[in-house]
Design a protein around this motif. Structure first.
Motif, mmCIF file in Angstrom:
data_model
loop_
_atom_site.group_PDB
_atom_site.id
_atom_site.type_symbol
_atom_site.label_atom_id
_atom_site.label_comp_id
_atom_site.label_asym_id
_atom_site.label_seq_id
_atom_site.Cartn_x
_atom_site.Cartn_y
_atom_site.Cartn_z
ATOM 1 N N ILE A 15 -5.213 2.768 -13.033
ATOM 2 C CA ILE A 15 -5.152 1.182 -13.066
ATOM 3 C C ILE A 15 -5.729 0.827 -11.873
ATOM 4 O O ILE A 15 -5.139 0.872 -10.858
ATOM 5 C CB ILE A 15 -3.865 0.691 -13.338
ATOM 6 N N PRO A 16 -6.973 0.090 -11.907
ATOM 7 C CA PRO A 16 -7.423 -0.412 -10.732
ATOM 8 C C PRO A 16 -6.611 -1.428 -10.105
ATOM 9 O O PRO A 16 -5.972 -2.186 -10.473
ATOM 10 C CB PRO A 16 -8.676 -1.265 -10.994
ATOM 11 N N PRO A 17 -6.337 -1.034 -8.490
ATOM 12 C CA PRO A 17 -5.443 -2.196 -7.841
ATOM 13 C C PRO A 17 -6.139 -3.488 -8.153
ATOM 14 O O PRO A 17 -7.432 -3.671 -8.371
ATOM 15 C CB PRO A 17 -5.657 -1.822 -6.270
ATOM 16 N N ILE A 156 16.199 -8.359 -9.636
ATOM 17 C CA ILE A 156 15.073 -7.540 -10.493
ATOM 18 C C ILE A 156 14.012 -8.037 -9.699
ATOM 19 O O ILE A 156 12.793 -7.188 -9.265
ATOM 20 C CB ILE A 156 15.007 -7.712 -12.112
ATOM 21 N N GLU A 157 13.644 -8.972 -9.875
ATOM 22 C CA GLU A 157 12.407 -9.705 -8.878
ATOM 23 C C GLU A 157 12.191 -9.335 -7.623
ATOM 24 O O GLU A 157 11.346 -8.966 -7.164
ATOM 25 C CB GLU A 157 12.353 -11.228 -9.322
ATOM 26 N N ARG A 158 13.508 -9.423 -6.810
ATOM 27 C CA ARG A 158 13.481 -8.785 -5.500
ATOM 28 C C ARG A 158 12.801 -7.020 -5.421
ATOM 29 O O ARG A 158 12.008 -6.943 -4.345
ATOM 30 C CB ARG A 158 14.927 -9.027 -4.728
ATOM 31 N N ARG A 159 13.188 -6.619 -6.542
ATOM 32 C CA ARG A 159 12.845 -5.233 -6.233
ATOM 33 C C ARG A 159 11.700 -4.808 -6.531
ATOM 34 O O ARG A 159 11.063 -3.659 -5.853
ATOM 35 C CB ARG A 159 13.797 -4.429 -7.437
ATOM 36 N N TYR A 160 10.621 -5.446 -7.249
ATOM 37 C CA TYR A 160 9.409 -5.072 -7.127
ATOM 38 C C TYR A 160 8.760 -5.125 -5.715
ATOM 39 O O TYR A 160 7.865 -4.244 -5.213
ATOM 40 C CB TYR A 160 8.609 -6.206 -7.962
ATOM 41 N N ASP A 161 9.120 -6.139 -5.046
ATOM 42 C CA ASP A 161 8.440 -6.215 -3.505
ATOM 43 C C ASP A 161 9.157 -5.286 -2.913
ATOM 44 O O ASP A 161 8.624 -4.795 -1.953
ATOM 45 C CB ASP A 161 8.814 -7.617 -3.113
ATOM 46 N N ALA A 162 10.444 -4.854 -3.078
ATOM 47 C CA ALA A 162 11.237 -4.072 -2.155
ATOM 48 C C ALA A 162 10.610 -2.527 -2.343
ATOM 49 O O ALA A 162 10.280 -1.885 -1.400
ATOM 50 C CB ALA A 162 12.634 -3.954 -2.694
ATOM 51 N N ILE A 163 10.215 -2.219 -3.629
ATOM 52 C CA ILE A 163 9.419 -1.038 -3.962
ATOM 53 C C ILE A 163 8.110 -1.035 -3.224
ATOM 54 O O ILE A 163 7.712 0.117 -2.726
ATOM 55 C CB ILE A 163 9.252 -0.893 -5.417
ATOM 56 N N ASN A 164 7.407 -2.150 -3.230
ATOM 57 C CA ASN A 164 6.117 -2.109 -2.665
ATOM 58 C C ASN A 164 6.243 -1.722 -1.109
ATOM 59 O O ASN A 164 5.435 -1.159 -0.503
ATOM 60 C CB ASN A 164 5.448 -3.488 -2.778
ATOM 61 N N ALA A 165 7.116 -2.448 -0.495
ATOM 62 C CA ALA A 165 7.338 -2.205 1.043
ATOM 63 C C ALA A 165 7.733 -1.023 1.136
ATOM 64 O O ALA A 165 7.254 -0.042 2.196
ATOM 65 C CB ALA A 165 8.555 -3.327 1.440
ATOM 66 N N ALA A 229 2.106 -3.784 -13.196
ATOM 67 C CA ALA A 229 1.284 -4.892 -12.647
ATOM 68 C C ALA A 229 2.074 -5.321 -11.199
ATOM 69 O O ALA A 229 1.160 -5.357 -10.287
ATOM 70 C CB ALA A 229 1.270 -6.228 -13.433
ATOM 71 N N ARG A 230 3.088 -5.251 -11.108
ATOM 72 C CA ARG A 230 3.843 -5.731 -9.866
ATOM 73 C C ARG A 230 3.738 -4.781 -8.679
ATOM 74 O O ARG A 230 3.704 -5.140 -7.589
ATOM 75 C CB ARG A 230 5.179 -6.211 -10.052
ATOM 76 N N THR A 231 3.713 -3.262 -9.073
ATOM 77 C CA THR A 231 3.709 -2.452 -8.082
ATOM 78 C C THR A 231 2.394 -1.653 -8.096
ATOM 79 O O THR A 231 2.494 -0.218 -7.562
ATOM 80 C CB THR A 231 5.072 -1.572 -8.229
ATOM 81 N N ASN A 232 1.535 -1.995 -8.496
ATOM 82 C CA ASN A 232 0.345 -1.155 -8.797
ATOM 83 C C ASN A 232 -0.634 -1.398 -7.253
ATOM 84 O O ASN A 232 -1.679 -2.104 -7.517
ATOM 85 C CB ASN A 232 -0.745 -1.539 -9.894
ATOM 86 N N THR A 233 -0.238 -0.935 -6.118
ATOM 87 C CA THR A 233 -0.794 -1.120 -5.040
ATOM 88 C C THR A 233 -1.988 0.101 -4.510
ATOM 89 O O THR A 233 -2.234 0.932 -5.398
ATOM 90 C CB THR A 233 0.223 -1.048 -4.032
ATOM 91 N N LYS A 234 -2.780 -0.542 -3.638
ATOM 92 C CA LYS A 234 -3.814 0.737 -3.261
ATOM 93 C C LYS A 234 -3.298 2.006 -2.811
ATOM 94 O O LYS A 234 -3.671 2.924 -3.007
ATOM 95 C CB LYS A 234 -4.531 0.029 -2.189
ATOM 96 N N VAL A 235 -2.126 1.783 -1.930
ATOM 97 C CA VAL A 235 -1.479 3.050 -1.519
ATOM 98 C C VAL A 235 -0.655 3.737 -2.540
ATOM 99 O O VAL A 235 -0.127 4.858 -2.206
ATOM 100 C CB VAL A 235 -0.634 2.726 -0.110
ATOM 101 N N ALA A 236 -0.337 3.167 -3.408
ATOM 102 C CA ALA A 236 0.615 3.835 -4.660
ATOM 103 C C ALA A 236 0.202 3.379 -6.028
ATOM 104 O O ALA A 236 1.017 2.647 -6.578
ATOM 105 C CB ALA A 236 2.019 3.653 -4.427
ATOM 106 N N PRO A 237 -0.948 3.647 -6.430
ATOM 107 C CA PRO A 237 -1.614 3.277 -8.063
ATOM 108 C C PRO A 237 -0.967 3.756 -8.854
ATOM 109 O O PRO A 237 -0.379 4.868 -8.785
ATOM 110 C CB PRO A 237 -3.022 3.473 -7.621
ATOM 111 N N TRP A 238 -1.094 3.220 -10.056
ATOM 112 C CA TRP A 238 -0.205 3.591 -11.193
ATOM 113 C C TRP A 238 -1.584 4.187 -12.059
ATOM 114 O O TRP A 238 -2.667 3.940 -11.997
ATOM 115 C CB TRP A 238 0.264 2.572 -12.035
#
Lengths: 288, 288
Positions: A15-17, A156-165, A229-238
């Protein structure tokens, strides 16, 4: 070496970042993107990858022993019967088990619940040089936790950001994170659950609770869409891996692993001792 | 199914409980007791065991998921280069990695040293249903610890009894303990160390400290003899596996595992739910 282009296959799963909303229903579960052949060709293609996969995994392990800081974390998510276990057996099983650390996450224990959701996940991280595999993961904390309302909405909302960090920190430390959703259709799941009920050697894999979860299929698909969608980052893509075809799922995960290992450009650690001196020590030794 | 009698092979490796002093120098390292064929036949015999090994291991895993309390602990000990790693790759690698938990014990950390020697070992025990494998183990605490005088003499003495009590408790709880010493000759070790020095893809496996230990070969053999004699109990017997021939070592360990798994008389866990009811739930479900 292989009859297909590795990069075509991996690119078609990624999934492209920066992709906004994800629509899982638009991704064919029975497809084999990036691979032209049939089941037989797919199984042969995976076996053809195996020697290189095992060789590069050993180099990564060697690097870890020699002071290297890199490793791989493969995250497997998917609905029940999507084939997380089968992937472990058929694909992860191709490399030396010494270099693999598999963790299967179950419902959290009381002790685990008394900590932040990432506590038990952090404890299970692979050492340097290892291939770590999560069979379920911290994503359960935004999937079943969201669908079943196991935590308040703002948590739950907080967790997406926590996961990304957390994943960004992990990546910065040298971990290559490969996140895969094994994507099956509801019809395929039904067939697989019925097959378990038709085979007494598979009863142990069947849990009536799985059907309770199945009844929430649309809510789970939505929770996956949001989580991806919320955790599809460049360093950890889905990666969304069409998984109705087991052989394709196995090949796809093998390809993603090989792709990551190739990108490491792994050599063999040089001697950190005097080779000739060591030879002499052995050849000139006194009788033991 | 196999061209040799499993029980002949396992019996010939087992040190009978009640054996007094052990003389390792009287046990041939280059032999293949209980097996008549050559290397090619031995490799084929191991592969012929693989399907049954994998099948029974899956049944054990299933039993563990269904409330069973049994598991296996394979303890691999041996001098450097004796093939602990090779056994993991070639024999343990034959079964589903999901059901395997490998722990490679290194020199204890400061935290580990601040506890009883069995603390870190206990933490690494396999769950029910699992095949646990120790690459080195608590026996290091009576081997290198004895040879290198890392603990006072009376503490070493205490440890043999502590190990026996701990293993007896483990066995009583449902763990089948298979202890193996991979037995190589000093000449074979020399050859393997020199081979590592002749191959730059193997430098990472070489540690000058291994030669320092090698110089204490007779002391280590004596420490093994004492440890085996003192801890060779009915519930946790020792096996001395001639390991100069890698193919025989792999076959021997596979045979010991299969023998243990067969003795469990493993079926498949029965359904703990109403199969017909579950089928109806799936077949009669409302559209998702």
């Amino acid at each position: 070496m292989t009859a297909f282009a590795l990069s075509d296959l991996t690119t078609s799963l990624r999934i492209p970042p920066g992709t906004g909303a994800i629509d899982l229903s638009a991704i064919e579960t029975n497809a084999a993107p990036g691979f032209d052949g049939d089941k037989k060709a797919g199984e042969a293609a995976l076996l053809a990858l195996a020697p290189e996969l095992a060789d590069l995994q050993e180099r990564l392990f060697a690097e870890g022993r020699a002071g290297g800081r890199r490793n791989i974390l493969l995250v497997l998510q998917g609905m029940d019967t999507s084939g997380k276990g089968g992937t472990l057996r058929s694909t992860v099983g191709l490399v030396d088990p010494q270099g693999v650390r598999i963790t299967s996450f179950k419902a959290p224990t009381r002790e685990e619940l008394a900590h932040d959701f990432l506590w038990r996940i952090t404890k299970a991280l692979p050492e340097v040089g290892m291939l770590g595999v999560f069979d379920r993961s911290h994503y359960e904390d935004v999937l079943i936790a969201r669908v079943r309302e196991l935590a308040p909405k703002d948590e739950i909302e907080r967790r997406y950001d926590a996961i990304n960090a957390w994943e960004a920190e992990l990546a910065a430390e040298g971990t290559t994170i490969i996140k895969c959703m094994l994507h099956i259709s509801a019809a395929e799941q039904k067939e697989r659950l019925l097959a378990r009920l038709d085979d007494e050697t598979k009863y142990w894999k069947y849990n009536p609770g799985d059907v309770d979860e199945r009844e929430l299929w649309p809510a789970y698909q939505e929770a996956y869409e949001i989580a991806i969608a919320r955790t599809n980052t460049k360093v950890a893509p889905w990666h969304v891996v069409p998984a109705d075809k087991k052989w394709y799922r196995n090949l796809a995960i093998g390809t993603l692993l090989l792709d990551a290992l190739r990108s490491f450009d792994l050599g063999w650690p040089p001697a950190d001792f005097d080779v000739e001196h060591e030879k002499r020590r052995l050849l000139d030794e006194k009788p033991l």
